[in-house]
Design a protein around this motif. Structure first.
Motif, PDB file in Angstrom:
ATOM      1  N   ALA A  26       1.428   7.727   8.783  1.00 16.92           N
ATOM      2  CA  ALA A  26       1.189   8.715   9.517  1.00 16.92           C
ATOM      3  C   ALA A  26      -0.099   8.954   8.670  1.00 16.92           C
ATOM      4  N   THR A  27       0.451  10.109   7.122  1.00 15.80           N
ATOM      5  CA  THR A  27      -0.693  10.193   6.354  1.00 15.80           C
ATOM      6  C   THR A  27      -1.362   9.343   6.147  1.00 15.80           C
ATOM      7  N   PHE A  28      -1.230   8.193   6.264  1.00 17.52           N
ATOM      8  CA  PHE A  28      -2.559   7.158   5.351  1.00 17.52           C
ATOM      9  C   PHE A  28      -3.854   6.550   7.034  1.00 17.52           C
ATOM     10  N   ALA A  29      -3.122   6.683   7.872  1.00 13.42           N
ATOM     11  CA  ALA A  29      -2.847   6.354   9.532  1.00 13.42           C
ATOM     12  C   ALA A  29      -4.260   8.296   9.725  1.00 13.42           C
ATOM     13  N   GLU A  30      -4.161   9.379   9.225  1.00 11.89           N
ATOM     14  CA  GLU A  30      -4.791  10.289   9.456  1.00 11.89           C
ATOM     15  C   GLU A  30      -6.127  10.208   8.708  1.00 11.89           C
TER      16      GLU A  30
ATOM     17  N   TRP B 287      -1.414  -7.023  -4.078  1.00 11.60           N
ATOM     18  CA  TRP B 287      -0.096  -6.181  -4.472  1.00 11.60           C
ATOM     19  C   TRP B 287      -0.278  -4.652  -3.966  1.00 11.60           C
ATOM     20  N   VAL B 288      -1.895  -4.582  -3.755  1.00 10.65           N
ATOM     21  CA  VAL B 288      -0.977  -2.972  -3.081  1.00 10.65           C
ATOM     22  C   VAL B 288      -1.629  -3.522  -1.456  1.00 10.65           C
ATOM     23  N   ARG B 289      -1.715  -4.458  -1.125  1.00 12.41           N
ATOM     24  CA  ARG B 289      -1.684  -4.605   0.598  1.00 12.41           C
ATOM     25  C   ARG B 289       0.355  -5.142   1.007  1.00 12.41           C
ATOM     26  N   SER B 290       0.152  -5.661  -0.471  1.00 15.55           N
ATOM     27  CA  SER B 290       2.039  -6.289   0.190  1.00 15.55           C
ATOM     28  C   SER B 290       2.623  -5.248  -0.303  1.00 15.55           C
ATOM     29  N   VAL B 291       2.310  -4.611  -1.275  1.00 18.69           N
ATOM     30  CA  VAL B 291       3.979  -3.286  -2.030  1.00 18.69           C
ATOM     31  C   VAL B 291       3.394  -2.329  -1.388  1.00 18.69           C
ATOM     32  N   VAL B 292       2.698  -1.893  -1.716  1.00 19.74           N
ATOM     33  CA  VAL B 292       2.170  -0.339  -1.072  1.00 19.74           C
ATOM     34  C   VAL B 292       1.343  -0.526   0.295  1.00 19.74           C
ATOM     35  N   LEU B 293       1.214  -0.767   0.654  1.00 18.30           N
ATOM     36  CA  LEU B 293       0.138  -0.699   2.004  1.00 18.30           C
ATOM     37  C   LEU B 293       1.615  -1.231   3.109  1.00 18.30           C
ATOM     38  N   ALA B 294       1.807  -1.817   2.813  1.00 20.41           N
ATOM     39  CA  ALA B 294       3.266  -2.686   3.876  1.00 20.41           C
ATOM     40  C   ALA B 294       3.900  -1.206   4.443  1.00 20.41           C
TER      41      ALA B 294
ATOM     42  N   TRP C  87      -7.469  -1.526  -8.398  1.00 18.05           N
ATOM     43  CA  TRP C  87      -7.363  -0.612  -7.859  1.00 18.05           C
ATOM     44  C   TRP C  87      -6.308   0.285  -8.361  1.00 18.05           C
ATOM     45  N   ALA C  88      -5.323   0.846  -9.291  1.00 17.45           N
ATOM     46  CA  ALA C  88      -4.376   0.763 -10.444  1.00 17.45           C
ATOM     47  C   ALA C  88      -5.365   1.963 -11.158  1.00 17.45           C
ATOM     48  N   HIS C  89      -6.374   1.488 -11.981  1.00 14.62           N
ATOM     49  CA  HIS C  89      -6.935   2.760 -12.732  1.00 14.62           C
ATOM     50  C   HIS C  89      -7.559   3.070 -11.424  1.00 14.62           C
ATOM     51  N   THR C  90      -8.479   2.874 -10.544  1.00 19.71           N
ATOM     52  CA  THR C  90      -9.514   3.452 -10.057  1.00 19.71           C
ATOM     53  C   THR C  90      -8.874   4.954  -9.186  1.00 19.71           C
ATOM     54  N   ILE C  91      -7.476   4.560  -8.557  1.00 17.59           N
ATOM     55  CA  ILE C  91      -6.183   5.953  -8.240  1.00 17.59           C
ATOM     56  C   ILE C  91      -6.193   6.508  -9.299  1.00 17.59           C
ATOM     57  N   ALA C  92      -5.767   5.746 -10.717  1.00 12.83           N
ATOM     58  CA  ALA C  92      -5.333   7.093 -11.676  1.00 12.83           C
ATOM     59  C   ALA C  92      -6.554   7.798 -12.272  1.00 12.83           C
ATOM     60  N   ARG C  93      -7.933   7.685 -11.629  1.00 15.78           N
ATOM     61  CA  ARG C  93      -8.446   8.326 -12.166  1.00 15.78           C
ATOM     62  C   ARG C  93      -8.736   8.919 -11.306  1.00 15.78           C
ATOM     63  N   HIS C  94      -9.234   8.975 -10.073  1.00  9.87           N
ATOM     64  CA  HIS C  94      -9.067   9.408  -8.697  1.00  9.87           C
ATOM     65  C   HIS C  94      -8.507  10.469  -8.799  1.00  9.87           C
ATOM     66  N   MET C 136      -2.161  11.250  -1.449  1.00  8.38           N
ATOM     67  CA  MET C 136      -1.380  10.174  -1.199  1.00  8.38           C
ATOM     68  C   MET C 136      -0.948   8.687  -1.539  1.00  8.38           C
ATOM     69  N   TRP C 137      -2.584   8.596  -1.818  1.00 11.97           N
ATOM     70  CA  TRP C 137      -2.204   7.588  -2.680  1.00 11.97           C
ATOM     71  C   TRP C 137      -1.221   7.762  -3.975  1.00 11.97           C
ATOM     72  N   ASN C 138      -1.570   7.971  -4.623  1.00 13.26           N
ATOM     73  CA  ASN C 138      -0.404   8.742  -5.848  1.00 13.26           C
ATOM     74  C   ASN C 138       1.105   8.889  -5.890  1.00 13.26           C
ATOM     75  N   GLU C 139       1.301   9.017  -4.535  1.00 15.79           N
ATOM     76  CA  GLU C 139       3.009   8.613  -3.622  1.00 15.79           C
ATOM     77  C   GLU C 139       3.134   8.153  -3.694  1.00 15.79           C
ATOM     78  N   ARG C 140       1.763   6.581  -3.309  1.00 15.28           N
ATOM     79  CA  ARG C 140       2.762   5.948  -2.644  1.00 15.28           C
ATOM     80  C   ARG C 140       2.320   5.186  -3.923  1.00 15.28           C
ATOM     81  N   LEU C 141       1.787   4.995  -5.730  1.00 18.18           N
ATOM     82  CA  LEU C 141       1.991   3.984  -6.580  1.00 18.18           C
ATOM     83  C   LEU C 141       2.837   4.507  -7.530  1.00 18.18           C
ATOM     84  N   ARG C 142       3.168   5.666  -7.212  1.00 17.77           N
ATOM     85  CA  ARG C 142       3.798   6.625  -8.652  1.00 17.77           C
ATOM     86  C   ARG C 142       5.414   5.537  -8.712  1.00 17.77           C
ATOM     87  N   ASP C 143       5.956   5.119  -8.499  1.00 17.82           N
ATOM     88  CA  ASP C 143       6.738   4.083  -9.085  1.00 17.82           C
ATOM     89  C   ASP C 143       6.396   2.384  -9.282  1.00 17.82           C
ATOM     90  N   GLU C 144       4.714   2.495  -9.539  1.00 21.90           N
ATOM     91  CA  GLU C 144       4.202   0.772  -9.588  1.00 21.90           C
ATOM     92  C   GLU C 144       4.419   1.109 -11.221  1.00 21.90           C
TER      93      GLU C 144
END
Lengths: 93, 297, 210
Positions: A26-30, B287-294, C87-94, C136-144
């Protein structure tokens, strides 16, 4: 996951379906809906709803043509004419 | 509804929703047509994207970024429609980068100067908006609906393009020359853009009322709307035969239909380079689409 | 606030906006593409507003400040100059930049100069959405692992965005140990390459209107 987005164009207007976004939660969707349907200040508000939460209903049975609860079930013209004649208020045509 | 009844229905102006039953041929034609539109928006990003980094003022930088952003947004809207017809976005993208799916001829050519950026935004978008406005009456309602947003955004693109061109035409001789050179380069592809003049009754996309106008009708509309605007700036259209007859019909040299066919089948000057570029980022960010955005399991 | 201090901030926003705009058209998803492009546009918009303030003092224009200086005159932080189209560096910088920028803007909103304080408040309202996006992205990527690696690599550069007295707070917010910062005082080859590209049309016909 698909989220449907409904958009209110100005305060007081009905929300209308605008389109949909593909987002993981939902967060991404928003965030995605905000930019795809509101980045030009064209929206007053958005509803962002998981598609699965929407139930479509399209079947409305009316086999016996019930007209008594619709305006097309009432034709008053002839009766009004007769009533006016009896009351002596009929307009000269 | 049998296929003939369905055909009568759409030809009488009837509209179809996603969940309605529809002939398999109609669905297949819809997917093919709409997918190509989505591909064109997405590939149309690339000729202009290079110039986002080179825009010569802050205002132009912002406007060009916003224009390219809109095109990505359009491809998102369009691929969503295709997905709901049964073909997933990842499959559309895979078919695009493998060269199996097509995209519009104008996006196979190089963008050589800032003059090209202006001509693309003004005239290529003008040609596109003529096709897209006709899709507002498409028999497939979900597609017709998103076209409203798309046309609304395209109108800003044309203004942006015209403003770029007018500013250059009011500038130095070198700037004016950049515009004329760009027009010379783009005229051929622009004349091919709406396709060969087959009678619309023979065009299956018209028969199913996916399109609501014929190719030649669209080209005439483009010429009528834009040639006077080109001429009034003192620019020369590189076609000695171009003229408007007394009956209002535009005459022009026969466009190079062999070139059109050659280009859209993957042999344009920039086709392979642009597909390779798109492939590179699709793979790099998979990887972003399959791992993260899935979606969460 | 002095023009050089404004330019530091403006250059950060300009160069980061320029870098982020490279994603327009090729981001990992179409929805994200649209979202990230808005962020790039906002950063350039902030740069323009800051340049306009500085230009009043310096008797020039925002465009001249953005495009017509020599690359050696830019005061941007090395963090924003890096070309990392990944993308990983872009979001890390962001994430690191937005967190640092929040600290910087909070201080600027208290500035004595009313124009600067007012602009900082306006910028902060837009940055609020950038921060939501970054978190929101940091949350999603934090374990990568590749994201964690990118954060570690960029951390000393992120510290260089802020004045020395603000760095401890940044360390606290992102949960990293303070290290030696990479300061603004050096010329990066990457900025020079970016400058060559971003000014090429403008330099092609000097003095022209575009």
């Amino acid at each position: 996951m698909i989220y449907e987005v409904f958009r209110q164009e100005k305060k007081g207007a009905a929300f209308a379906h605008a389109g949909s976004v593909d987002a993981p939660d939902a967060t991404f969707a928003e965030a995605f809906a905000r930019e795809q349907y509101g980045r030009r200040q064209e929206s007053e508000a958005l509803w962002v709803v998981p598609r699965a939460a929407i139930h479509t209903v399209t079947d409305f049975a009316d086999e016996l043509n019930k007209t008594y609860h619709r305006v097309d079930g009432y034709s008053l013209k002839a009766k009004l004419k007769e009533a006016r004649e009896r009351a002596g208020t009929a307009r000269a045509s | 509804m049998d296929d003939q009844a369905f055909l009568d229905y759409v030809q009488a102006g009837g509209q179809v929703e996603t969940g309605d039953s529809m002939p398999a041929d109609y669905r297949a034609k819809l997917v093919k047509f709409i997918e190509m539109h989505g591909n064109s928006e997405l590939m149309g990003v690339l000729p202009e994207r290079e110039w986002i980094l080179r825009a010569p003022t802050l205002q132009r930088k912002l406007a060009l970024t916003a224009k390219v952003q809109d095109e990505v947004g359009h491809s998102q809207l369009i691929y969503r429609v295709v997905e709901d017809l049964g073909k997933p976005r990842e499959q559309c993208l895979a078919d695009l980068i493998s060269g199996k799916a097509k995209f519009h001829n104008v996006f196979h050519y190089p963008t050589k100067t800032w003059g090209d950026v202006g001509v693309i935004a003004w005239l290529v978008d003008a040609a596109a908006i003529i096709s897209q406005k006709a899709l507002l009456r498409c028999s497939y309602a979900p597609y017709a609906r998103i076209m409203k947003k798309i046309c609304w955004e395209e109108s800003f693109h044309i203004l942006h393009g015209r403003d770029v061109i007018l500013t250059m035409m009011n500038g130095t001789d070198e700037q004016r020359e950049l515009v004329q050179e760009a027009l010379n380069r783009w005229w051929g592809p622009l004349m091919q853009f709406h396709g060969n003049p087959i009678p619309k009754e023979d065009d299956p996309m018209y028969v199913w009322r996916i399109k609501s106008q014929g190719n030649e009708e669209a080209r005439q509309q483009f010429l009528d709307g834009y040639v006077p605007q080109i001429w009034e700036l003192g620019l020369t259209v590189p076609d000695a035969k171009l003229r408007k007859r007394d009956d209002g019909v535009w005459e022009y040299s026969e466009p190079d239909w062999d070139e059109l066919k050659h280009v859209v089948t993957g042999h344009g000057p920039k086709t392979q380079e642009r597909l390779a570029f798109r492939r590179k980022f699709l793979e790099q960010e998979a990887w972003v689409r399959s791992v993260v955005l899935a979606e969460a399991a | 606030m002095s023009a050089p201090a404004l330019l530091e901030l403006a250059d950060d926003e300009l160069i980061l906006g320029w870098r982020d705009s490279e994603w327009t058209g090729i981001a990992p998803s179409l929805e994200e593409d649209v979202a990230f492009s808005s962020i790039a546009q906002n950063e350039i918009g902030h740069a323009r507003a800051l340049y306009e303030l500085a230009a009043r003092e310096l008797g020039t224009t925002a465009d001249e400040l953005a495009f017509d200086r020599d690359p050696s005159e830019y005061r941007s932080a090395p963090l924003v100059e890096q070309r990392r189209l990944e993308w990983a560096h872009t979001i890390a910088r962001h994430y690191l930049y937005e967190t640092a920028d929040e600290i910087r803007l909070a201080a600027l909103k208290q500035a004595d100069d009313a124009d600067v304080a007012g602009l900082a408040a306006k910028m902060d309202r837009e940055e609020q959405y950038h921060r939501l996006h970054a978190r929101m992205w940091n949350e999603r990527l934090r374990d990568e692992p590749r994201y964690q690696e990118a954060l570690r690599e960029l951390w000393p550069l992120a510290l260089g965005v802020l004045a020395p007295e603000q760095r401890a707070e940044l360390a606290g917010r992102v949960g990293f140990e303070p290290v030696d910062a990479v300061e603004r005082d050096r010329q990066s080859e990457e900025l020079r390459e970016l400058w060559e590209e971003m000014t090429m049309v403008r330099r092609s016909v000097p003095g022209a209107t575009w």
